[in-house]
Design an enzyme around this catalytic site. Structure first.
Site, PDB file in Angstrom:
ATOM      1  N   GLU A 147     -22.834  -4.230 -33.756  1.00  0.00           N
ATOM      2  CA  GLU A 147     -23.464  -2.913 -33.643  1.00  0.00           C
ATOM      3  C   GLU A 147     -22.733  -1.843 -34.430  1.00  0.00           C
ATOM      4  OE1 GLU A 147     -25.169  -5.303 -30.429  1.00  0.00           O
ATOM      5  OE2 GLU A 147     -23.123  -5.007 -31.164  1.00  0.00           O
ATOM      6  N   HIS A 216     -26.259  -4.690 -18.451  1.00  0.00           N
ATOM      7  CA  HIS A 216     -27.551  -4.568 -19.119  1.00  0.00           C
ATOM      8  C   HIS A 216     -28.453  -3.556 -18.415  1.00  0.00           C
ATOM      9  CE1 HIS A 216     -26.022  -8.322 -20.751  1.00  0.00           C
ATOM     10  NE2 HIS A 216     -26.899  -8.228 -21.716  1.00  0.00           N
TER      11      HIS A 216
END
Length: 411
Positions: A147, A216
């Site tokens: 990322e 998450h």
């Protein structure tokens, strides 16, 4: 592609490459399985804009009908009209995001997409499905699981004139790119003396999902709101998802678009003609007189479920989807406060340092004299989101709590 590669060094020079070595290849499979878990567990479900639920079997039986509450958008409850008689076309929220993105890619060849699995796989939630065959691998770029690297690459590409749309497979993963988003994305226009614009969109799913676990189920609004130079918006319907996507891509400012993992299957009829929404404008969901309820994203539907109960109890709540998380639309909010004199904020973000805390401060600073009661803010508990479904529900605001809070405010 040359323009993309040219910009890599500009935005990633401060980032150590060591972080790439710490990620193992098995993360790809684990992330993909977590992201598409909603497709594999239980029944698939569709929530229509009139509040009706539709189901389809998808493997073993599940508890999908408990995930998203009914939506009510009108002041009075009316019989559900047939959507087939209305103009426009029906889309799920993820399809509306795709349609807005595709229209902008057709309109402007500088628009490109990058992220993990955004290409031929079509994205974890299929927002980019079908774009790679149409536009090619240079405009729909599959990246490694890194990322910090592909976010920095996208920011560098924006500096050279492109308009990248960077997808985080899950908002929690973008914490790995926090340096690029804060020190580069938000500040380069200022630190370059205005020489560079950063027209980049960073988007992806977040929020408390269907037992996705703590890592998450992140809500990163509170993390990013303090970064100067960045705008933040949150979509909640197919209509505003498409309109905000198009507006974010056309903006010369860096924009973070927050999508909720449980709203992708929300269905609504949207216009056939092109439209673009204002990135800094709130939406009046339900006019009312007694109390102003400010909310956004998934909590909009919890609020509207509570609104039906409140109406039956004789209350007339005004519901506003703030949509713009930074900056706030204080014009719309202020007019409502001046009318109702009471404010309830409902959010899924954490209570400490969340959007609700900033909104409370802004209202107190600007409209304190119009308040007849202290502002109440209902937020998620400051705990990691549990995996167990029952405990997960306890950590976020439920409609019954909203009803109780309004009753307390209106005493």
């Amino acid at each position: 592609m040359a323009a993309i590669i040219q910009g890599i060094g500009a935005a990633t020079a401060l980032t150590s490459a060591n972080s790439l070595d710490t990620k193992k290849s098995f993360f790809s499979n684990s992330r993909r399985s977590l992201s598409v878990g909603a497709e594999r567990k239980g029944r698939t479900f569709v929530v229509r804009s009139d509040g009706r639920l539709s189901y389809g079997l998808n493997g073993r039986g599940g508890r999908a009908e408990q995930l998203i509450t009914n939506a009510v958008a009108a002041k009075e409850d009316t019989a559900a009209a047939s959507t087939s008689s209305k103009p426009g076309h029906e889309l799920l929220l993820f399809e509306a995001l795709r349609e807005g993105l595709e229209e902008e890619m057709d309109r402007d060849p500088a628009v490109c997409v990058m992220g993990e699995d955004v290409g031929h796989y079509g994205g974890s939630y299929k927002v980019t499905k079908g774009l790679a065959p149409k536009y090619g691998d240079l405009r729909v770029l599959d990246t490694p699981i890194a990322e910090n690297s592909f976010t920095g690459m996208g920011i560098g590409a924006a500096m050279t004139g492109l308009r990248p749309v960077i997808e985080g497979m899950n908002m929690g993963f973008l914490l790995l790119a926090f340096n690029q988003i804060s020190n580069n994305c938000g500040m380069l226009h200022y630190t370059s003396g205005g020489q560079f614009k950063i027209p980049v969109v960073i988007r992806g799913p977040g929020g408390v999902g269907r037992q996705l676990g703590a890592e998450h189920s992140q809500r990163l609004e509170s993390y990013f709101q303090s970064i100067p130079g960045i705008q933040m918006v949150a979509c909640s319907t197919p209509y505003n998802a498409k309109g905000l996507m198009k507006a974010a891509i056309r903006s010369d400012n860096p924009v973070i678009l927050f999508e909720h993992v449980l709203l992708y299957n929300l269905k609504e009829r949207i216009p056939d003609e092109e439209y673009v929404l204002n990135l800094e404008e709130a939406e009046m969901v339900r006019p009312g007189e007694h109390v102003t309820i400010l909310t956004y994203s998934r909590m909009r539907y919890h609020v509207m479920q509570a609104a039906k109960t409140l109406v039956n109890k004789g209350y007339d709540p005004e519901v506003i989807d703030i949509r713009s998380l930074k900056p706030f639309d204080l014009h719309t909010i202020g007019n409502s406060v001046k009318k109702t004199h009471r404010v309830l904020i409902v959010e899924e973000c954490m209570r400490t340092g969340g959007i609700g805390a900033s909104l409370t401060a802004a209202i107190t600073e600007n409209f304190h004299d119009y308040l007849d009661a202290p502002i109440i803010c209902l937020s998620s508990q400051d705990v990691p989101t549990p995996y167990a479904g029952t405990l997960e529900n306890w950590t976020v605001v439920q409609p019954a709590q909203i009803v109780t809070a309004v009753e307390q405010l209106c005493q």
